[in-house]
Scaffold this motif. Structure first.
Motif, PDB file in Angstrom:
ATOM      1  N   GLY A 107      19.004  53.583   5.741  1.00 48.89           N
ATOM      2  CA  GLY A 107      17.617  53.828   5.356  1.00 48.89           C
ATOM      3  C   GLY A 107      17.424  53.914   3.848  1.00 48.89           C
ATOM      4  N   CYS A 109      21.197  50.319   1.859  1.00 53.12           N
ATOM      5  CA  CYS A 109      21.352  50.765   3.242  1.00 53.12           C
ATOM      6  C   CYS A 109      22.809  50.558   3.666  1.00 53.12           C
ATOM      7  N   CYS A 146      15.363  46.649   9.125  1.00 47.20           N
ATOM      8  CA  CYS A 146      16.204  47.828   8.920  1.00 47.20           C
ATOM      9  C   CYS A 146      16.180  48.714  10.170  1.00 47.20           C
ATOM     10  N   GLY A 147      17.335  48.909  10.779  1.00 48.35           N
ATOM     11  CA  GLY A 147      17.426  49.699  12.008  1.00 48.35           C
ATOM     12  C   GLY A 147      17.036  51.147  11.803  1.00 48.35           C
ATOM     13  N   ASP A 171      23.691  49.142   6.277  1.00 51.27           N
ATOM     14  CA  ASP A 171      23.690  47.951   7.137  1.00 51.27           C
ATOM     15  C   ASP A 171      24.751  46.921   6.710  1.00 51.27           C
ATOM     16  N   HIS A 210      15.801  46.500   3.113  1.00 48.18           N
ATOM     17  CA  HIS A 210      16.029  45.160   3.676  1.00 48.18           C
ATOM     18  C   HIS A 210      15.239  44.963   4.955  1.00 48.18           C
TER      19      HIS A 210
HETATM   20 ZN   LIG Z   1      18.899  49.354   7.041  1.00 44.65          ZN
END
Ligand SMILES: [Zn+2]
Length: 214
Positions: free
Chosen positions: A101, A76, A132-133, A78, A129
């Protein structure tokens, strides 16, 4: 190949001992590659990483004309999941693709195919993870600015199978994307069939730092 030696000097600047630098591990079997990723993660979890002791100036020179990464990771975007740190690796060891994602687009698949066919990576790990947003946003499907909503469709199947549980959706998504890589790419499929490559799915815990294969 022997580890690089580092001169240890006393306060007067006189060499007193020679301490070995860690020798880079470059596993060349599919199973060994995944094991090395997880061994590196164990060092990171235990707060005993060794990659920081590597001479990055030497590594930059050694890898100027060539790269031989042993593993590829689809992670991701992130900021809390820095791939080389998580697996305690340095320059030239990991071939990393990242998208919010961690799902497989045609461009991601093409990049990983290059990693497999040309660079001969021995494992691909799809790394989801916790918290995850992108997965959370795909669950809410709220109106968002710009093209952010283009992240929703590739995550829809995992969201639908999760029963509304974000962490379950993260795990399912990692598995689904690993399946997609195995089935949608002839390059990856054939490398797996020839036992030159493993494709695995994992989930990273933001607090412990541990990657769990799922
Ligand atoms: Zn994520």
């Amino acid at each position: 190949m022997a580890g690089l030696a580092v001169a240890v000097v006393n306060h007067a600047g006189i060499p007193t001992a020679v301490a070995p630098r860690p020798t880079p591990v470059t596993p060349r079997s599919a199973e060994g590659a995944l094991e090395e990723l997880l061994a590196g993660n164990a060092r990171y979890v235990a707060n005993r990483p060794t990659s920081g002791q590597r001479d990055v100036r030497a590594l930059r020179s050694q890898t100027e004309d060539t790269q031989t990464p042993f593993a590829a990771v689809l992670g991701c975007a992130d900021s809390r999941v820095p791939v080389e740190l998580v697996f305690d690796q340095s320059i030239g060891q990991l071939f990393v693709t990242r998208v919010a994602g961690n799902f497989a687009t045609p461009e991601i698949i093409a990049s990983l195919e290059y990693g497999v066919a040309v660079l001969k990576v021995r494992t691909i790990l799809v790394l989801g993870h916790a918290h995850c947003g992108a997965v959370k946003a795909a669950m809410k499907t709220e109106s968002v600015p710009g093209q952010i909503s283009s992240l929703y469709a590739p995550l829809r199947q995992a969201v639908q199978q999760s029963g509304g549980d974000v962490e379950k959706a993260v795990m399912i998504n990692a598995r689904l994307q690993a399946d997609l890589l195995r089935t949608s790419s002839t390059v990856i499929h054939e490398a797996v069939a020839a036992r030159h490559l493993t494709v695995a799915a994992g989930v990273y815990d933001l607090v412990s730092g541990k990657v769990t294969i799922v």
